[in-house]
Every structure is written in structure tokens, then in C-alpha cells.
Design a protein around this motif. Structure first.
Motif, short mmCIF file in Angstrom:
data_model
loop_
_atom_site.label_atom_id
_atom_site.label_comp_id
_atom_site.label_asym_id
_atom_site.label_seq_id
_atom_site.Cartn_x
_atom_site.Cartn_y
_atom_site.Cartn_z
N ASN A 1 29.49 36.97 77.98
CA ASN A 1 28.12 37.45 77.79
C ASN A 1 27.12 36.33 77.50
O ASN A 1 26.63 36.17 76.39
N TYR A 2 26.79 35.61 78.55
CA TYR A 2 25.81 34.51 78.48
C TYR A 2 24.38 35.06 78.48
O TYR A 2 24.13 36.20 78.90
N PRO A 3 23.42 34.23 78.08
CA PRO A 3 22.01 34.64 78.15
C PRO A 3 21.59 34.98 79.57
O PRO A 3 21.96 34.29 80.53
N LYS A 4 20.81 36.03 79.69
CA LYS A 4 20.33 36.48 81.00
C LYS A 4 19.55 35.39 81.73
O LYS A 4 19.61 35.27 82.96
N ALA A 5 18.83 34.57 80.98
CA ALA A 5 17.93 33.58 81.57
C ALA A 5 18.67 32.48 82.33
O ALA A 5 18.08 31.81 83.18
N ASP B 1 27.69 33.82 71.86
CA ASP B 1 27.09 33.65 70.52
C ASP B 1 28.03 32.88 69.60
O ASP B 1 27.62 31.93 68.92
N ASP B 2 29.30 33.32 69.57
CA ASP B 2 30.27 32.66 68.68
C ASP B 2 30.59 31.25 69.16
O ASP B 2 30.87 30.36 68.32
N ALA B 3 30.55 31.03 70.46
CA ALA B 3 30.81 29.68 70.97
C ALA B 3 29.70 28.73 70.53
O ALA B 3 29.97 27.58 70.14
#
Length: 432
Positions: free
Chosen positions: A322-326, A282-284
Motif C-alpha cells: 500500500n504505497y502512496p497514490k501519488a 507506513d511501517d517501512a
């Protein structure tokens, strides 16, 4: 007569020895001939002084051609002018195998030409230095995991299923069924971790990805540890300790190779300082958008310019969490308070070298994993053995994969991953 290797010259100063070597280059200055010698362990200079040898030996020294193999005899002496520190005062020369019209001369050659002659290009001092660093990373890898009580397990190269989808896999016939060249040993490492606790694999992997970037190979080597009773934060600590250990061992054991490559030791020393910084996905994304990256939005995977900018915001390797699940594989553990991200991390190397590690905590819940397999259109029958791991004594477990060639490229400070493996397999190249 004692025959030694060049790398051991420091142990034989003042002694008369014999060395088998190839002539990498030569020059003469009146009554002295200087031979640049290599034997696979190192490079150093052999000196032939006309007044100290027979006329026949001196003329032979002047006539030697590039890559001719020879046996030379002489006295080892210190040479403060060279980085290597030693040289050989040659008294006799025996030609073993002549070399004529060697195609790779000291002049500039194009990349395609050098790649066509990769079997010979490996002899050059630069390629030799890169392979020395690669070898040290391999040696240090075994030392690190052995010291931390990991058991090495070898997963199969031929598999009947794909852990991350079949689109980037090489398909082959396995008698009366389809099989694939492995793109990862991870699923098998999970099974092994349930038997041995902490395991790692080290072997070749294959991706049929039609990419021509400087970071991609078709065939490459992966180190894939897996740890039972281990959550993601503990895994991140192992990852950063391992990477720092690799860098430190290159600093400790590859000084001459780093000198040949012009790699700044002080830059590498920064990469041994722990812990490595961490930033959430998110912060990236916010960081990129605030700095003018209009081509990125939440849910996108990062490309090379994005990873480079994020890494340049820090002075060491950085974990993106913590990347998006998709956009991640089916086996990653869901976040406990969010349904849109998974518990994972990529380690991004500084200086524009991109991702060198991908890892996650694995989903340990049987019903969740079964649902994921179905949602991804995968065969329940093919993955039944993998589901068994969640039926018979499941535990929290985490793991990661480090790409050897990308790590070599980064630590050696070279431009393209094709130089980080002896015989690269690229999109349009399978020769030599």
C-alpha cells in the motif's frame, strides 16, 4: 559411433562415444594431457594418456588452442574428483575449426572489454551457469502457470499509449502517428483476463530510463500475470507461491550451475518457506526513520539503500504493501478507508537485490478510472478500449509483473543485472 552431449555422460558410463566440443582450457603433465571440454550443455574433462594413443593424437592434444572445436572419441568413466562426476578417456581427436589468439584468456579482464566481447564471453563457465539458471526460470515459469490454468497471451510490443507515462518510453513513427515500444503488457493482460479468467504474458519490455545502476536494463523480459475475480491478498499468495516455485526448481535442476557460481544452497532454501513476510509502506517508512535514514519521508519512493535495509530486516523476500497514490500508476485500486494510498505491493528480494515484483489490485470502477485518466493528463480516446473493460462486465481483478533479469541476478547471486541477459542493452551500450 554414438554421438552424445556432455550432459548425458552419466547415461553412457563404460561406453565408447563421440562428442563435439570446444576446448575451454588445457594443461599437460608429462605423459597426460587434460582438456577442459564444453559443448553448450556442460563442462567436463577429457584425458589423453600418451601410452594409450598414437603419438600424433597425443601431440595434437598438447597443441590444441583455446576454443578450437573438435570431435573427440573415447570412453565415458566416472570421476569422483570433479563436481560433474564424469570424464572422457580420449582415444581420437578430429579438429573441426581452429581458434587462434582467442581474446578472452583465463587472466582477469575489465568489464568494458568483456562487454565488448559479450558474443564470446557467453562461452565462459560462469556465464554459462547464469544462462542455465535463466533457462530454468523460464521453463519453470511456463510449468507453474500451466499447472495453475493460466492462458499465455502475447501483448503487442508496439503500442499507441503508455500505461505508466511517456517519459520513460522509446518513441517511434508508426506510419502517420506516434507509437512506443512497450514498457508493460499489463493493460492488454487486463483485457485478456476478462476473456480467459487467468492469463500471463512473457515478453520483452523497454524503458528509456537513463539509469546506470546495477539493477537496470534498457531492454528486459517481464512475466505479467493477470487474474479476474481476484483480490490483492489472493494475488499475493500466487506471487509468493510462484517465486518459491522458481527457487525450488533452480535448487532441483541447477545444482552444477549453483556450484560454479558459488551460490549457497542453504541460503536459497530459506526462500522457499511460505508465507513471505509483509510490511506496510507506513511501517517501512517508520522502520527506516528509526534506524537513521534521514533522507526519507512519507510520500517518497524507496531507493536501493532503503530497499536493502528493509529486506535485511527479514530473512526472506518481503512484501511492502500500500504505497502512496501519488507515486503509483493511475490504474491501481484506491484503498477502501484511505484516500492517500492504493492497494498494491512490491516484493523486495533479500541480500540487496531490490524489487523483483510490482503488483496491485486494479481499479474496477469506470467513473474512478475515467477521473484518474483525466487527472494524469492522458487521452480518453487512446484509453477508450481500456475503459470499455469497466463498462462491459467489470470484475475485481489483480495482477503483477516479475522482472526476469532481476530474479536471475538474485537467485544466481551475481553482482550486476547485465550478466543476467545474453546481450544486455544498457544506457551507453547497444553492441554487440
Amino acid at each position: 559411433m554414438k554421438q552424445i552431449q556432455i550432459i548425458d555422460a552419466k547415461n553412457h558410463v563404460g561406453e565408447t562415444v563421440q562428442i563435439g566440443a570446444w576446448v575451454a582450457n588445457k594443461r599437460s603433465s608429462g605423459k597426460i594431457a587434460f582438456l577442459q571440454l564444453r559443448d553448450g550443455t556442460a563442462y567436463f574433462q577429457g584425458v589423453v594418456v600418451k601410452n594409450d594413443v598414437s603419438e600424433e593424437v597425443f601431440q595434437l592434444a598438447k597443441s590444441l588452442t583455446q576454443e578450437t572445436s573438435i570431435l573427440v572419441t573415447g570412453e565415458i568413466r566416472e570421476d569422483a574428483r570433479s563436481k560433474f562426476g564424469y570424464e572422457l578417456g580420449i582415444t581420437t581427436i578430429e579438429v573441426i575449426g581452429e581458434s587462434h589468439d582467442y581474446p578472452i584468456t583465463p587472466k582477469e579482464h575489465g568489464t568494458d572489454f568483456l562487454m565488448d566481447h559479450r558474443h564470446l564471453w557467453l562461452r565462459s563457465s560462469r556465464q554459462h551457469a547464469i544462462m542455465q539458471i535463466r533457462n530454468e526460470l523460464i521453463r519453470a515459469t511456463y510449468e507453474f502457470f500451466n499447472e495453475h490454468h493460466f492462458v499465455k497471451i502475447d501483448p503487442p510490443i508496439l503500442t499507441g499509449s503508455a500505461p505508466e507515462g511517456t517519459t520513460d518510453l522509446f518513441e517511434t513513427n508508426y506510419f502517420d502517428q506516434k507509437a512506443y515500444l512497450s514498457q508493460s503488457g499489463q493493460l492488454y493482460m487486463e483485457a485478456a483476463a476478462m476473456a480467459f479468467g487467468k492469463v500471463f504474458s512473457f515478453g520483452p519490455t523497454f524503458r528509456a530510463e537513463k539509469s546506470k545502476t546495477r539493477r537496470h536494463l534498457i531492454e528486459f523480459w517481464m512475466i505479467e500475470p493477470e487474474m479476474a475475480f481476484t483480490h490483492q491478498e489472493e494475488s499475493l499468495e500466487v506471487q509468493e507461491q510462484y517465486v518459491a516455485f522458481l527457487v525450488q526448481n533452480v535448487l532441483d535442476h541447477c545444482d552444477y550451475a549453483l556450484h560454479v557460481l558459488g551460490r549457497d544452497r542453504e541460503v536459497l532454501e530459506k526462500y522457499t518457506k511460505l508465507p513471505f513476510p509483509r510490511i506496510s509502506y507506513d511501517d517501512a517508512i517508520d522502520l527506516l526513520i528509526k534506524n537513521g535514514f534521514e533522507d526519507i519521508q512519507w510520500g517518497d519512493d524507496f531507493g536501493s539503500p532503503h530497499e536493502t535495509f528493509i529486506a535485511n530486516s527479514f530473512d526472506r523476500p518481503v512484501f511492502i504493501l500500500n504505497y502512496p497514490k501519488a507515486i503509483k500508476p493511475f490504474y491501481m485500486k484506491p484503498h477502501p478507508t484511505r484516500d492517500d494510498v492504493v492497494i498494491c505491493a512490491d516484493l523486495i528480494a533479500p541480500e540487496g537485490y531490490g524489487e523483483i515484483i510490482g503488483g496491485s489490485e486494479r481499479a474496477a470502477d469506470y467513473e474512478f478510472l475515467l477521473e484518474q485518466i483525466r487527472n494524469h493528463g492522458l487521452s480518453e480516446d487512446e484509453y477508450s478500449w481500456y475503459l470499455d473493460l469497466r463498462k462491459y462486465g467489470t470484475v475485481p481483478h489483480s495482477g503483477f509483473g516479475l522482472g526476469l533479469e532481476r530474479t536471475v541476478t538474485w537467485i544466481a547471486g551475481i553482482e550486476h543485472v547485465r550478466e543476467a541477459i545474453p546481450f544486455p542493452r544498457l544506457l551507453n551500450r547497444i553492441y554487440p
